[in-house]
Design an enzyme around this catalytic site. Sequence first.
Site, PDB file in Angstrom:
ATOM      1  N   ASP A  49       0.297  -1.797  -0.153  1.00 31.91           N
ATOM      2  CA  ASP A  49      -0.429  -0.435   0.057  1.00 31.91           C
ATOM      3  C   ASP A  49       0.807   1.450  -0.032  1.00 31.91           C
ATOM      4  O   ASP A  49       0.302   2.518   0.328  1.00 31.91           O
ATOM      5  CB  ASP A  49      -0.908  -0.379   1.070  1.00 31.91           C
ATOM      6  CG  ASP A  49      -0.793  -0.211   2.270  1.00 31.91           C
ATOM      7  OD1 ASP A  49       0.451  -0.487   2.882  1.00 31.91           O
ATOM      8  OD2 ASP A  49      -1.118  -0.313   3.317  1.00 31.91           O
ATOM      9  N   GLU A  90       2.157  -8.207  11.438  1.00 31.85           N
ATOM     10  CA  GLU A  90       0.708  -8.277  11.421  1.00 31.85           C
ATOM     11  C   GLU A  90      -0.016  -9.914  11.237  1.00 31.85           C
ATOM     12  O   GLU A  90      -0.836  -9.548  11.028  1.00 31.85           O
ATOM     13  CB  GLU A  90       0.343  -7.353  10.473  1.00 31.85           C
ATOM     14  CG  GLU A  90       0.796  -5.802  10.681  1.00 31.85           C
ATOM     15  CD  GLU A  90       0.157  -4.456  10.151  1.00 31.85           C
ATOM     16  OE1 GLU A  90      -0.328  -4.934   9.547  1.00 31.85           O
ATOM     17  OE2 GLU A  90       0.723  -3.347  11.233  1.00 31.85           O
ATOM     18  N   GLU A  99       4.606  -0.034  15.519  1.00 35.89           N
ATOM     19  CA  GLU A  99       3.781   1.317  13.908  1.00 35.89           C
ATOM     20  C   GLU A  99       3.146   1.758  14.589  1.00 35.89           C
ATOM     21  O   GLU A  99       2.187   1.573  15.290  1.00 35.89           O
ATOM     22  CB  GLU A  99       3.555  -0.657  13.616  1.00 35.89           C
ATOM     23  CG  GLU A  99       4.273  -0.603  12.600  1.00 35.89           C
ATOM     24  CD  GLU A  99       3.779  -1.623  11.012  1.00 35.89           C
ATOM     25  OE1 GLU A  99       2.828  -1.326  10.357  1.00 35.89           O
ATOM     26  OE2 GLU A  99       4.606  -2.853  11.055  1.00 35.89           O
TER      27      GLU A  99
END
Length: 925
Positions: A197, A464, A545
């Site tokens: 992204d 993640e 993050e």
Amino acid sequence: MIAFFRALLALAIALPKVIGSGRIDLNEAPWMVKSVSQNIEIPAKGIPGGIYSDLRHSGILTSDFYYRFNDQEYRWVSYENWTYSAEFVVDQDTLNHDFIVLDCKGVDTVSTIMINDQLVGETNNMFVRYSFDVKEFLKLGNNEIRIEFKSPVEHAKNMFQEQAETYVVPPECVAPQFQGECHANHIRKMQSSFSWDWGPAFPSMGIWQDIAIDAHNSAVLRYLYFNPTQNVNGDWDIPIDAIFEIDPVHPIVSGTLKVTFQGKTEEFQGTVLPSVEENKIGALSIVIQRDGVDVDLWWPNGYGDQVLYDLTVEFTDDQSMDTSSITRRVGFRTVEVVQAPVDQGRTFKFRVNGQDLFMKGSNWIPAHVLPELVTPDYTRNLLHSAKEAHMNMLRVWGGGIYESDVFYDLADEYGILIWQDFMFACSMYQATDEVLKSVQQEVRTQVRRLQTHPSIALWAGNNENEAALRGNWYGTDADFQHYKADYVKLYVDTVSSPSNADKSEEDGYIAQNPYSSIYGDTHYYNYNLDTWDYKIYPKTRFASEYGFQSFPSFEVLKPYSEPFDWNFYSDFVNNRQRHPGGNEEIPWQIHLHMELPENELDTRAGFEEFLYQAQVNQAESLRVETEHYRRMMTQYSNQTGEGLTMGTLYWQLNDIWPGASWTTLEHGGKWKISHYFAEQMFRDILISPIRNTDNNQLEVFVISDKLSDFPLSGTIIVEVKRWNNFNETFHMSQAIDAIPAMSVEKVISMDMNEILSNGGCHAGDPSEPGENKRLEYCLITTTLRDTDGNIISQGHVRPYPKDAIGLIVPEIAIQSVTKLGSCQDDYYDTCWSLDIGTDAIALFVWLEAEGLDGRFDANGFLMDSPNRRIQFFCQTPNVSESQVMSSLRVRSYKNSRVVSNQDSNTYDGQRRYHTMQELINHFRK
Ligand SMILES: *[C@@H]1O[C@H](CO)[C@@H](O)[C@H](O)[C@H]1NC(C)=O
Ligand SMILES: *[C@@H]1O[C@H](CO)[C@@H](O)[C@H](O)[C@H]1NC(C)=O
Ligand SMILES: *[C@@H]1O[C@H](CO)[C@@H](O)[C@H](O)[C@H]1NC(C)=O
Ligand SMILES: *[C@@H]1O[C@H](CO)[C@@H](O)[C@H](O)[C@H]1NC(C)=O
């Protein structure tokens, strides 16, 4: 699109040299690359390299990879199969060696390797160093090597389909906005080469690391594996595993290890013993003892020096007398991750050399989508910028690559600890025997290559992925046990961001809530709230993050676009935004605090203003969130167990290309406004004012993450000015005489109403509902100064442009430029002092030196007095005063005079929104 292309020059074969005894460096061979179906045959540009670079070099790809829509135009390259081939000469001396291997340090990715038309081996993992026995395939004189690559896109799809026959390992594809390729999780290759992204898809192929024929008569030293440790007496030991590649026919070899360290040479007699687990690998272990020898410690940036000692190990075979040697650098330091139980939850902090340190830094992604285009100088530039922003830790993110040796060498030199992910990210992964075996080899290759760097603090897996699994991102709930079993096999048994660490282990490795703020590290993103309000942020133990998108500056986008692209609604701008919803979120966030010229976004002037405001919004949001985490360092809530934050690594440091992203450094290395803010918010002594709306107080914190008390006889000053002139309407100061080590102290707490009424700010009654209470005509500045009046740190309370009622459009000018005698940091070529003047208070004053590399000592700053002196540190060599002067541009909020009048109103497409309200309505749907 493709012309038949036969190499013009490369057929006159320049044969490679034989280097040393029996090493044929194939990097230097005259490699050709061809595709049968495309009828292309061209010389390769060079090794290390890749197919995109080769095609660009030959002129088949006609313009820059990142120009306009080339990421789409050039995608065909990744759907082809490409074959690399080269001829090389082998002499009798080489052939006489006992064993001969083809040593491939990195092959990208799926290939079949042939020598003289005989199958040598296959590769399918970009991160494995492969070694193939080739003695039987070689002949005297000319030989041919051929590496047949299969399209990684096709291979990943095939692997996905094969797996899907039993059960699907998701995601089935990336989001459409990524404009990328599917199934990266089914190939052991840089995951972001299929798109992310923040970046384009360039699924490359090629020989991306060194390749050589290596002939030996003995075991050959390949790696040193060591980790200096302090023994009970406090002296240092260096237990060393010397790791060899051995000849399977003569696996056991005796010899002498000669170790040279700190000017002293020691000899050890020993036998290389073959590994029971690994084919062709042997080891010899020794311990170097430093009893009674003083060593200087290696410290992270900001805490001391980065002392490095050379260590050379040489092995000589008793029989053949062949030698091989390796030199590595040693840094003496200890690193622990402390997860001690507190009332509720556990701590999560790094202890280095026995001291708990607050980690400040960011996340690193690949510096280019094509690794061969990242130069050592560019890597140095990016890491130097991290160091200058006081970072002491970077996380090498799991969707990229295990970085170059240069990267870790520089991290050692700059004192930047590395949180090293294994290369897994945001997906489920297969856990078949074949995949696990390949991952095991990958882990061995990379841990052996990197472990001795003192900068390496932590190895971690599963970016993640735990959250994806627990959160059912990809619909895995239906068969949770299945995916969980794969997860445990892959990360727990084989290699293991965010996670609850020890707590995950208690929960059977998939934590009930991986984003819990009282265990482990967390990732936090939220774009639908007021990101300039510190209250929205969690009180986590460690923020690994978090961040906000912005766009590149106009200067950086310009070379990759055409004038008709310079418009917020253009296809080009959409192409540069890969985050779903990003082009609605950014203007929405901007409009909360600034007057976005929403009617002019389809003009060049409006577009440039948008780019600038997007960077301001990102910088301010990042500052607010980061200072919040720093204030949480010593706070602990007995109710919730939250607080005790010991690290902030924002997402993300560097760009892979010029596009919308969360970075603070642009593609090319230029500092965004946010990087200047990072340099301020990460200072070891920080003043951090907040306006606490719960109690309507101005609260001023002074934070130190120094390890000792800082003796500072200084002053904390609170000043109030009305927006429309420079005169102070309220002033108070308070003396301070020392700042305690590792402290967060609330040094001032004052009633806001009192400040506002004493400052003549015409505050509305804060208990009144509605907008009235926002009508405050003042700016509040807090400054920490030393006795000489120098500013140590400065902060502002709500210098929110929309609140800046009465702000006059400032006229700002660069009044003079003077060359300084020298630069403080010899990293720069020349340094300059600039005098800047303004006729009114100016917000987010932004300087650019167009066409010159370098940075300012501050930027994006507030001018609440008529003059300010700024330094410019220039990297471009030999610039003159007039060059600096003519390159300088300045703008500020509400002042876009620098925008030239060559607006290009050439956009003929449809505008999606005419007003901010339409845009917001769309976004809120
Ligand atoms: C690439 O090779 C595979 C076989 O390995 C074949 O199925 C495929 O059609 C080839 N692709 C192209 C574009 O030639
Ligand atoms: C919080 O709990 C700790 C230990 O349980 C105690 O020492 C401390 O005084 C408590 N703090 C408050 C504000 O209640
Ligand atoms: C600011 O202060 C100066 C000096 O005290 C005074 O001359 C001037 O009138 C003031 N300006 C305003 C706008 O109050
Ligand atoms: C810069 O100037 C120095 C000294 O005059 C000269 O040696 C050097 O080659 C110049 N560098 C460039 C890049 O022009």
